[in-house]
Write a protein that holds these residues in place. Structure first.
Motif, PDB file in Angstrom:
ATOM      1  N   HIS A 100      -4.468 -19.288  19.286  1.00  0.00           N
ATOM      2  CA  HIS A 100      -4.291 -17.835  19.201  1.00  0.00           C
ATOM      3  C   HIS A 100      -3.206 -17.361  20.164  1.00  0.00           C
ATOM      4  N   LEU A 101      -3.233 -17.885  21.397  1.00  0.00           N
ATOM      5  CA  LEU A 101      -2.241 -17.488  22.386  1.00  0.00           C
ATOM      6  C   LEU A 101      -0.848 -17.882  21.955  1.00  0.00           C
ATOM      7  N   SER A 102      -0.692 -19.151  21.522  1.00  0.00           N
ATOM      8  CA  SER A 102       0.642 -19.642  21.197  1.00  0.00           C
ATOM      9  C   SER A 102       1.199 -18.972  19.957  1.00  0.00           C
ATOM     10  N   THR A 103       0.319 -18.536  19.054  1.00  0.00           N
ATOM     11  CA  THR A 103       0.787 -17.930  17.807  1.00  0.00           C
ATOM     12  C   THR A 103       1.148 -16.466  17.983  1.00  0.00           C
ATOM     13  N   PHE A 104       0.313 -15.721  18.752  1.00  0.00           N
ATOM     14  CA  PHE A 104       0.471 -14.273  18.796  1.00  0.00           C
ATOM     15  C   PHE A 104       1.073 -13.757  20.104  1.00  0.00           C
ATOM     16  N   MET A 105       1.056 -14.563  21.158  1.00  0.00           N
ATOM     17  CA  MET A 105       1.538 -14.077  22.437  1.00  0.00           C
ATOM     18  C   MET A 105       2.716 -14.866  22.982  1.00  0.00           C
ATOM     19  N   VAL A 106       2.833 -16.130  22.650  1.00  0.00           N
ATOM     20  CA  VAL A 106       3.815 -16.998  23.270  1.00  0.00           C
ATOM     21  C   VAL A 106       4.789 -17.523  22.224  1.00  0.00           C
ATOM     22  N   PRO A 107       6.053 -17.140  22.307  1.00  0.00           N
ATOM     23  CA  PRO A 107       7.027 -17.584  21.308  1.00  0.00           C
ATOM     24  C   PRO A 107       7.646 -18.933  21.646  1.00  0.00           C
ATOM     25  N   TYR A 108       6.841 -19.849  22.136  1.00  0.00           N
ATOM     26  CA  TYR A 108       7.318 -21.209  22.388  1.00  0.00           C
ATOM     27  C   TYR A 108       6.124 -22.145  22.377  1.00  0.00           C
ATOM     28  N   ARG A 109       6.413 -23.433  22.279  1.00  0.00           N
ATOM     29  CA  ARG A 109       5.365 -24.455  22.299  1.00  0.00           C
ATOM     30  C   ARG A 109       5.655 -25.416  23.444  1.00  0.00           C
ATOM     31  N   SER A 110       4.623 -25.988  24.000  1.00  0.00           N
ATOM     32  CA  SER A 110       4.775 -26.936  25.096  1.00  0.00           C
ATOM     33  C   SER A 110       4.684 -28.360  24.579  1.00  0.00           C
ATOM     34  N   TYR A 111       5.364 -29.254  25.249  1.00  0.00           N
ATOM     35  CA  TYR A 111       5.322 -30.663  24.871  1.00  0.00           C
ATOM     36  C   TYR A 111       5.613 -31.514  26.100  1.00  0.00           C
ATOM     37  N   THR A 112       5.394 -32.790  25.948  1.00  0.00           N
ATOM     38  CA  THR A 112       5.755 -33.751  26.968  1.00  0.00           C
ATOM     39  C   THR A 112       6.373 -34.948  26.260  1.00  0.00           C
ATOM     40  N   PHE A 113       6.738 -35.978  26.999  1.00  0.00           N
ATOM     41  CA  PHE A 113       7.339 -37.164  26.395  1.00  0.00           C
ATOM     42  C   PHE A 113       6.486 -38.379  26.701  1.00  0.00           C
ATOM     43  N   ASN A 114       6.211 -39.186  25.656  1.00  0.00           N
ATOM     44  CA  ASN A 114       5.424 -40.392  25.874  1.00  0.00           C
ATOM     45  C   ASN A 114       6.311 -41.512  26.428  1.00  0.00           C
ATOM     46  N   TYR A 115       5.729 -42.684  26.556  1.00  0.00           N
ATOM     47  CA  TYR A 115       6.436 -43.822  27.164  1.00  0.00           C
ATOM     48  C   TYR A 115       7.716 -44.158  26.418  1.00  0.00           C
ATOM     49  N   TRP A 116       7.734 -43.958  25.108  1.00  0.00           N
ATOM     50  CA  TRP A 116       8.879 -44.327  24.280  1.00  0.00           C
ATOM     51  C   TRP A 116       9.907 -43.191  24.173  1.00  0.00           C
ATOM     52  N   GLY A 117       9.677 -42.084  24.873  1.00  0.00           N
ATOM     53  CA  GLY A 117      10.627 -40.988  24.872  1.00  0.00           C
ATOM     54  C   GLY A 117      10.470 -40.022  23.721  1.00  0.00           C
ATOM     55  N   ASN A 118       9.363 -40.136  22.987  1.00  0.00           N
ATOM     56  CA  ASN A 118       9.112 -39.232  21.877  1.00  0.00           C
ATOM     57  C   ASN A 118       8.380 -37.975  22.368  1.00  0.00           C
ATOM     58  N   ALA A 119       8.758 -36.831  21.832  1.00  0.00           N
ATOM     59  CA  ALA A 119       8.102 -35.579  22.211  1.00  0.00           C
ATOM     60  C   ALA A 119       6.692 -35.527  21.631  1.00  0.00           C
ATOM     61  N   VAL A 120       5.721 -35.176  22.460  1.00  0.00           N
ATOM     62  CA  VAL A 120       4.319 -35.067  22.063  1.00  0.00           C
ATOM     63  C   VAL A 120       3.835 -33.669  22.433  1.00  0.00           C
ATOM     64  N   GLU A 121       3.268 -32.950  21.464  1.00  0.00           N
ATOM     65  CA  GLU A 121       2.820 -31.590  21.737  1.00  0.00           C
ATOM     66  C   GLU A 121       1.734 -31.582  22.800  1.00  0.00           C
ATOM     67  N   GLY A 122       1.831 -30.622  23.704  1.00  0.00           N
ATOM     68  CA  GLY A 122       0.854 -30.502  24.774  1.00  0.00           C
ATOM     69  C   GLY A 122       0.310 -29.093  24.866  1.00  0.00           C
ATOM     70  N   PRO A 123      -0.653 -28.878  25.741  1.00  0.00           N
ATOM     71  CA  PRO A 123      -1.232 -27.538  25.897  1.00  0.00           C
ATOM     72  C   PRO A 123      -0.210 -26.549  26.453  1.00  0.00           C
ATOM     73  N   ILE A 124      -0.406 -25.278  26.132  1.00  0.00           N
ATOM     74  CA  ILE A 124       0.432 -24.230  26.710  1.00  0.00           C
ATOM     75  C   ILE A 124       0.184 -24.185  28.212  1.00  0.00           C
ATOM     76  N   SER A 125       1.247 -24.268  28.992  1.00  0.00           N
ATOM     77  CA  SER A 125       1.098 -24.346  30.451  1.00  0.00           C
ATOM     78  C   SER A 125       1.288 -23.007  31.146  1.00  0.00           C
ATOM     79  N   TYR A 126       2.122 -22.144  30.598  1.00  0.00           N
ATOM     80  CA  TYR A 126       2.378 -20.833  31.216  1.00  0.00           C
ATOM     81  C   TYR A 126       2.472 -19.759  30.143  1.00  0.00           C
ATOM     82  N   LEU A 127       2.045 -18.543  30.528  1.00  0.00           N
ATOM     83  CA  LEU A 127       2.106 -17.394  29.637  1.00  0.00           C
ATOM     84  C   LEU A 127       2.968 -16.295  30.262  1.00  0.00           C
ATOM     85  N   PRO A 128       3.686 -15.533  29.446  1.00  0.00           N
ATOM     86  CA  PRO A 128       4.422 -14.388  29.987  1.00  0.00           C
ATOM     87  C   PRO A 128       3.452 -13.392  30.618  1.00  0.00           C
ATOM     88  N   LYS A 129       3.759 -12.970  31.825  1.00  0.00           N
ATOM     89  CA  LYS A 129       2.881 -12.061  32.551  1.00  0.00           C
ATOM     90  C   LYS A 129       3.464 -10.655  32.669  1.00  0.00           C
TER      91      LYS A 129
END
Length: 413
Positions: free
Chosen positions: A37-66
């Motif tokens: 709900h937060l990422s769809t309606f409040m946050v116009p970006y998605r969070s990700y990280t990189f696994n061992y092979w350098g591929n982007a993996v979606e992760g939890p939202i870490s920060y919200l606009p305040k």
């Protein structure tokens, strides 16, 4: 499902962090679902990280606009091409280098304007700032201003009285600087001893250091020359005239820096090498740890100019801020993203997107922190974006605090 770790396993920092990263990646789907709900309606970006092979993996939202701090909100007509943002760690006051308006804006911790610094008395005469692009707070709460247009560093006390003016050191040290050197300070920092660290525009030999008495102490941290294979082949095949017209082997220039509480200088370099972030000791040697899956360079994989993408190319760091326990966050100007790494160089989380919608940054130029809140100065829109951590990020920090205290069982939980 319950997982039990032996104490010997937890004592190994590298294995413990590896376990945490893998486990968090498994949990990310659950947490992401809870924050849809937060990422769809409040946050116009998605969070990700990189696994061992350098591929982007979606992760939890870490920060919200305040909050967005605009010029009108603090009672000013505008902030015109601001270049720097500083938070005074002693009292929480905020300073903005409002470069285009030739002034420094001083606010309290509640964002009320306390004073506008645009002039001072110099030998009985009024003296004005011209295009100040950076500032720093010294150990006696003095403010040091990189008065770029006037080619000097201005030191003022808390009452706005002139303490000192630092001008170019090249005249007394001709052997260190080239004949055409021009002192145009664009970044300034000061340590607990009152020693200045200065970046000068179009100067590629590192940081100019000046002590509290105004004595030039040398240059530190000169970036390495970076030459691609194509450039090197071009150099071998070109004529002397062609080489003279192209300044091929210029080292990479620093883009921003900050000093931590121990006097180490964290600096960003506009480089595509693994040393895009450096941690310089007083001798200028890089001591940044890079023991994560990947070096702290921002995006490990990124689109190029032939891909269907609005913004392409590597991450280009322009500023850095240091948080507790050696954690640091860096600002990427290419896509206006913020990447946060732990002391060992592991990517903890990232967020942000370049744009003009709610929660987006048009063009980030400086980053600061107040506690865990992150502040980004947008020089295109002339405003400050404040981001606050989500519950996920607070859990990460709780685990880091336990681990830092040697409370490994609590950190595991």
């Amino acid at each position: 499902m319950k997982i039990t770790l032996s104490f010997d396993f937890i004592k190994n920092r590298r294995l413990f962090l590896l376990f945490c990263l893998v486990w968090l990646s498994l949990l990310s789907g659950v947490i992401s679902a809870n924050e849809t709900h937060l990422s769809t309606f409040m946050v116009p970006y998605r969070s990700y990280t990189f696994n061992y092979w350098g591929n982007a993996v979606e992760g939890p939202i870490s920060y919200l606009p305040k909050r967005v701090i605009s010029a009108s909100e603090i009672g000013l007509d505008n902030l015109r091409q601001p270049k720097d943002l500083v938070v005074n760690s002693q009292n929480g006051h905020i300073y903005i280098a409002d470069t285009g308006n030739n002034r420094i804006v001083h606010l309290d911790s509640d964002w009320n304007v306390l004073e506008i610094i645009d002039r001072f008395i110099n030998d009985g005469n009024e003296d004005r700032l011209t295009s100040p692009s950076s500032l720093a707070i010294g150990p006696e709460q003095h403010i040091y201003i990189a008065d770029t247009g006037n080619e000097r560093i201005v030191q003022l006390d808390q009452a706005g009285n002139l303490v000192n003016i630092y001008t170019s050191p090249h005249e007394e040290h001709a052997g260190v600087f080239e004949d055409n050197f021009r002192f145009r300070p664009i970044k300034v920092g000061v340590n607990e001893k009152g020693h200045l660290f200065i970046l000068s525009e179009d100067f590629f030999d590192g940081f100019i250091t000046i002590d509290a008495d105004g004595i030039f102490r040398g240059l530190i941290g000169a970036p390495k020359v970076s030459v691609s294979l194509t450039e090197y082949i071009w150099f071998l095949l070109s004529t002397d005239e062609q080489r003279a017209k192209r300044n091929l082997f210029l080292p990479t220039e620093y883009s921003g820096f900050t000093l931590d509480e121990n006097g180490f200088l964290y600096a960003t370099v506009t480089s595509d090498e693994g040393d895009a972030i450096r941690r310089l000791n007083p001798a200028g040697a890089d001591s940044l740890r890079r023991t994560g899956f990947h070096d702290p360079i921002g995006d490990v994989n990124y689109t190029n100019m032939w891909d269907q993408s609005t913004y392409y190319g590597r991450s280009t760091f322009v500023d850095v801020t240091v948080l507790p326990m050696g954690v640091y966050s860096v600002l990427d100007r290419t896509r206006s993203r913020i990447y946060t790494y732990d002391y060992d160089g592991n990517l903890l989380y990232m967020f942000g997107y370049r744009g003009r919608a709610h929660g987006q940054i048009a063009r980030g130029i400086a980053i600061e922190n107040i506690g865990l809140d992150l502040l980004v100065l947008d020089d295109e829109r002339g405003q400050i974006m404040i981001f606050e951590p989500t519950e996920y990020t607070k859990m990460v920090w709780t685990a880091l605090e336990h681990y830092d205290k040697g409370e490994y069982i609590e950190a595991e939980a």
